[in-house]
Design a protein around this motif. Structure first.
Motif, PDB file in Angstrom:
ATOM      1  N   ARG A 297       0.589  -1.302   0.322  1.00  0.00           N
ATOM      2  CA  ARG A 297       0.154  -0.124   0.453  1.00  0.00           C
ATOM      3  C   ARG A 297       0.885   1.150   0.194  1.00  0.00           C
ATOM      4  O   ARG A 297       1.917   0.875   0.589  1.00  0.00           O
ATOM      5  N   GLN A 298       0.041   2.218  -0.709  1.00  0.00           N
ATOM      6  CA  GLN A 298       1.300   3.652  -0.952  1.00  0.00           C
ATOM      7  C   GLN A 298       0.110   4.689  -0.567  1.00  0.00           C
ATOM      8  O   GLN A 298      -0.629   5.248  -1.063  1.00  0.00           O
ATOM      9  N   ASP A 299       0.877   5.312   0.732  1.00  0.00           N
ATOM     10  CA  ASP A 299       0.433   6.179   1.527  1.00  0.00           C
ATOM     11  C   ASP A 299       1.141   7.655   1.500  1.00  0.00           C
ATOM     12  O   ASP A 299       2.064   6.991   1.618  1.00  0.00           O
ATOM     13  N   LEU A 300       0.911   8.667   0.858  1.00  0.00           N
ATOM     14  CA  LEU A 300       1.791   9.935   1.308  1.00  0.00           C
ATOM     15  C   LEU A 300       2.079   9.928   2.148  1.00  0.00           C
ATOM     16  O   LEU A 300       1.937  10.199   3.258  1.00  0.00           O
ATOM     17  N   GLY A 301       3.737  10.408   2.045  1.00  0.00           N
ATOM     18  CA  GLY A 301       4.492   9.949   3.171  1.00  0.00           C
ATOM     19  C   GLY A 301       4.871   9.316   3.566  1.00  0.00           C
ATOM     20  O   GLY A 301       6.290   8.968   4.829  1.00  0.00           O
ATOM     21  N   LEU A 302       4.541   8.108   2.974  1.00  0.00           N
ATOM     22  CA  LEU A 302       4.756   6.702   3.646  1.00  0.00           C
ATOM     23  C   LEU A 302       5.537   5.714   3.302  1.00  0.00           C
ATOM     24  O   LEU A 302       5.924   4.670   3.570  1.00  0.00           O
ATOM     25  N   GLY A 303       5.291   6.478   1.985  1.00  0.00           N
ATOM     26  CA  GLY A 303       6.720   5.106   1.036  1.00  0.00           C
ATOM     27  C   GLY A 303       5.002   3.825   0.664  1.00  0.00           C
ATOM     28  O   GLY A 303       4.275   4.298   0.809  1.00  0.00           O
ATOM     29  N   LEU A 304       6.163   3.628   0.306  1.00  0.00           N
ATOM     30  CA  LEU A 304       5.681   2.352   0.125  1.00  0.00           C
ATOM     31  C   LEU A 304       5.909   0.745   1.318  1.00  0.00           C
ATOM     32  O   LEU A 304       6.799   1.264   1.820  1.00  0.00           O
ATOM     33  N   ARG A 305       4.417   0.306   1.677  1.00  0.00           N
ATOM     34  CA  ARG A 305       4.402  -0.925   2.917  1.00  0.00           C
ATOM     35  C   ARG A 305       4.014  -1.593   2.454  1.00  0.00           C
ATOM     36  O   ARG A 305       2.648  -1.724   1.771  1.00  0.00           O
ATOM     37  N   LEU A 306       4.955  -2.853   2.917  1.00  0.00           N
ATOM     38  CA  LEU A 306       4.848  -4.108   2.036  1.00  0.00           C
ATOM     39  C   LEU A 306       3.475  -4.802   2.938  1.00  0.00           C
ATOM     40  O   LEU A 306       3.788  -4.688   4.490  1.00  0.00           O
ATOM     41  N   ILE A 307       2.500  -5.264   2.274  1.00  0.00           N
ATOM     42  CA  ILE A 307       1.998  -5.810   3.644  1.00  0.00           C
ATOM     43  C   ILE A 307       1.456  -7.440   3.865  1.00  0.00           C
ATOM     44  O   ILE A 307       1.584  -8.179   4.485  1.00  0.00           O
ATOM     45  N   HIS A 308       1.602  -8.365   2.171  1.00  0.00           N
ATOM     46  CA  HIS A 308       1.377 -10.026   2.537  1.00  0.00           C
ATOM     47  C   HIS A 308       2.169 -10.139   1.289  1.00  0.00           C
ATOM     48  O   HIS A 308       2.675  -9.400   0.751  1.00  0.00           O
ATOM     49  N   TYR A 309       3.452 -11.100   1.119  1.00  0.00           N
ATOM     50  CA  TYR A 309       4.254 -11.903   0.128  1.00  0.00           C
ATOM     51  C   TYR A 309       3.585 -13.120   0.184  1.00  0.00           C
ATOM     52  O   TYR A 309       3.415 -13.753   1.096  1.00  0.00           O
ATOM     53  N   SER A 310       3.844 -13.389  -0.876  1.00  0.00           N
ATOM     54  CA  SER A 310       4.228 -15.295  -1.056  1.00  0.00           C
ATOM     55  C   SER A 310       5.542 -15.890  -1.678  1.00  0.00           C
ATOM     56  O   SER A 310       5.727 -14.924  -3.401  1.00  0.00           O
ATOM     57  N   ASN A 311       6.236 -16.061  -1.361  1.00  0.00           N
ATOM     58  CA  ASN A 311       7.769 -16.911  -1.756  1.00  0.00           C
ATOM     59  C   ASN A 311       7.306 -18.030  -3.454  1.00  0.00           C
ATOM     60  O   ASN A 311       8.139 -17.891  -4.306  1.00  0.00           O
ATOM     61  N   THR A 312       6.014 -18.566  -2.752  1.00  0.00           N
ATOM     62  CA  THR A 312       5.744 -19.676  -4.224  1.00  0.00           C
ATOM     63  C   THR A 312       4.208 -20.026  -3.827  1.00  0.00           C
ATOM     64  O   THR A 312       3.532 -19.609  -2.387  1.00  0.00           O
ATOM     65  N   ALA A 313       3.883 -20.421  -5.165  1.00  0.00           N
ATOM     66  CA  ALA A 313       2.034 -20.943  -4.379  1.00  0.00           C
ATOM     67  C   ALA A 313       2.482 -21.941  -3.432  1.00  0.00           C
ATOM     68  O   ALA A 313       3.098 -22.774  -3.334  1.00  0.00           O
ATOM     69  N   GLY A 314       1.573 -21.927  -2.619  1.00  0.00           N
ATOM     70  CA  GLY A 314       0.923 -22.581  -1.755  1.00  0.00           C
ATOM     71  C   GLY A 314       1.412 -21.706  -0.154  1.00  0.00           C
ATOM     72  O   GLY A 314       1.339 -22.223   1.367  1.00  0.00           O
ATOM     73  N   THR A 315       2.811 -20.677  -0.506  1.00  0.00           N
ATOM     74  CA  THR A 315       2.690 -20.029   1.198  1.00  0.00           C
ATOM     75  C   THR A 315       3.080 -18.588   0.781  1.00  0.00           C
ATOM     76  O   THR A 315       2.388 -17.676  -0.523  1.00  0.00           O
ATOM     77  N   THR A 316       2.608 -17.898   1.760  1.00  0.00           N
ATOM     78  CA  THR A 316       2.642 -16.411   1.966  1.00  0.00           C
ATOM     79  C   THR A 316       3.184 -16.301   3.272  1.00  0.00           C
ATOM     80  O   THR A 316       4.028 -17.062   3.883  1.00  0.00           O
ATOM     81  N   GLY A 317       3.206 -15.043   3.056  1.00  0.00           N
ATOM     82  CA  GLY A 317       4.236 -14.365   4.319  1.00  0.00           C
ATOM     83  C   GLY A 317       3.165 -13.157   4.759  1.00  0.00           C
ATOM     84  O   GLY A 317       2.966 -12.556   4.212  1.00  0.00           O
ATOM     85  N   LYS A 318       3.718 -12.383   6.299  1.00  0.00           N
ATOM     86  CA  LYS A 318       3.347 -11.174   6.698  1.00  0.00           C
ATOM     87  C   LYS A 318       4.445  -9.779   6.097  1.00  0.00           C
ATOM     88  O   LYS A 318       5.408 -10.434   6.490  1.00  0.00           O
ATOM     89  N   GLY A 319       3.828  -8.750   6.404  1.00  0.00           N
ATOM     90  CA  GLY A 319       4.722  -7.779   5.446  1.00  0.00           C
ATOM     91  C   GLY A 319       4.562  -7.383   6.913  1.00  0.00           C
ATOM     92  O   GLY A 319       4.697  -7.788   7.842  1.00  0.00           O
ATOM     93  N   GLU A 320       5.221  -5.820   6.927  1.00  0.00           N
ATOM     94  CA  GLU A 320       5.212  -4.504   7.485  1.00  0.00           C
ATOM     95  C   GLU A 320       3.580  -4.563   8.176  1.00  0.00           C
ATOM     96  O   GLU A 320       3.683  -4.193   9.237  1.00  0.00           O
ATOM     97  N   VAL A 321       2.237  -4.562   7.349  1.00  0.00           N
ATOM     98  CA  VAL A 321       1.438  -4.198   7.662  1.00  0.00           C
ATOM     99  C   VAL A 321      -0.071  -5.249   7.067  1.00  0.00           C
ATOM    100  O   VAL A 321      -0.751  -4.607   6.414  1.00  0.00           O
TER     101      VAL A 321
END
Lengths: 112, 113
Positions: A36-60
Motif C-alpha cells: 500500500r502506498q500512502d503520502l509520506g509513508l512510501g510503499l509498505r509491504l502488506i503480504h508476500y508469497s515466495n511461491t504458490a501455496g505459501t504466504t508471509g506477513k509484511g510490515e502492515v
C-alpha cells in the motif's frame, strides 16, 4: 504484453464491506507482493508469497488476507474495510526474493 | 534493524541541470540495490540495479548510480535532467534468501524550466 494486471483500477467502498483486489501475472514469477502506498509513508509491504501455496506477513498485514493457489494469481482481501485502508494498492512480482520486482499500475481504493 | 534512507523528500531542479538523489542503507552484508521511478498514476518502473561487479551501473533514461560500500550508499545521478523526469524515485535494497525488498520512502523530483 507480459506483465501484471490489477483489478479494479479504482473502487469506492462502504466501511464494513468485504473487498478483494485481484492481481494476475503472466511472467511465471515465483514471488508476489502486495503494497500500500500512502503520502509520506512510501510503499509498505502488506503480504508476500515466495511461491504458490505459501504466504508471509509484511510490515502492515492487519486487516488483510491473501492466498496463492497458483503461480499467476495473488488476490488481496479486506474482510471488513475501514477508512484507514483508503490507499493505493500495488501488486508486484519477481523471479525470487532479492530480484527486481515488476509492478502493476495499482488500485486506488477509497473507504467511506 | 535493516533500513533504507532517502534523506531528501522533495528536490527541485532546473531543466538541463544535473541531478543526484541520495540513498543510504544499513545492512551487514552487501545487498542487491535498485532504483525505481514512479510517474503520477503509474506503478513503479525499474531504472537500474546493482548485484555485483562494476560499482557504477547504467540504467534506462540516461540514469546511472554508484555503489559506495564505505558509505553504504547507492546514489542516483543524471547529468542533464529533462522535464519528463519529474516523478517519484524509490531506492530499494534486497538480500539473498527469502526476504522481500525494502524500499525507501521516496524522493519527489520536480523539474522547472
Amino acid at each position: 504484453i507480459a506483465g501484471i494486471t490489477q483489478a479494479p483500477t479504482s473502487q469506492i467502498l462502504a466501511a464494513g464491506r468485504r473487498m478483494t483486489l485481484r492481481c494476475t501475472q503472466d511472467m511465471r514469477h515465483n514471488a508476489m507482493y502486495w503494497y500500500r502506498q500512502d503520502l509520506g509513508l512510501g510503499l509498505r509491504l502488506i503480504h508476500y508469497s515466495n511461491t504458490a501455496g505459501t504466504t508471509g506477513k509484511g510490515e502492515v498485514p492487519d486487516g488483510y488476507s491473501v492466498s496463492r493457489a497458483n503461480t499467476d494469481d495473488f488476490p488481496l482481501t479486506l474482510a471488513s474495510a475501514v477508512p484507514s485502508q483508503t490507499s493505493v494498492y500495488f501488486c508486484a512480482s519477481s523471479q525470487g526474493q532479492g530480484r527486481p520486482q515488476h509492478f502493476g499500475d495499482g488500485t486506488r481504493l477509497s473507504i467511506l | 534493524a535493516q533500513s533504507v534512507t532517502q534523506p531528501d523528500i522533495h528536490i527541485t531542479v532546473s531543466e538541463g541541470a544535473s541531478l543526484e538523489l541520495r540513498c543510504n542503507y544499513s545492512y551487514g552484508a552487501t545487498p542487491y540495490l535498485f532504483w525505481y521511478v514512479q510517474s503520477p498514476g503509474q506503478g513503479l518502473q525499474l531504472l537500474l540495479k546493482y548485484f555485483s561487479g562494476d560499482t557504477l551501473v547504467q540504467g534506462i533514461k540516461g540514469f546511472e548510480a554508484e555503489f559506495k560500500r564505505s558509505q553504504s550508499s547507492f546514489n542516483l545521478r543524471k547529468p542533464s535532467v529533462h522535464w519528463s523526469d519529474a516523478a517519484e524515485y524509490f531506492c530499494a535494497v534486497g538480500l539473498s534468501g527469502n526476504t522481500p525488498l525494502v524500499f525507501g520512502k521516496g524522493t519527489r523530483l520536480s523539474v522547472i524550466a
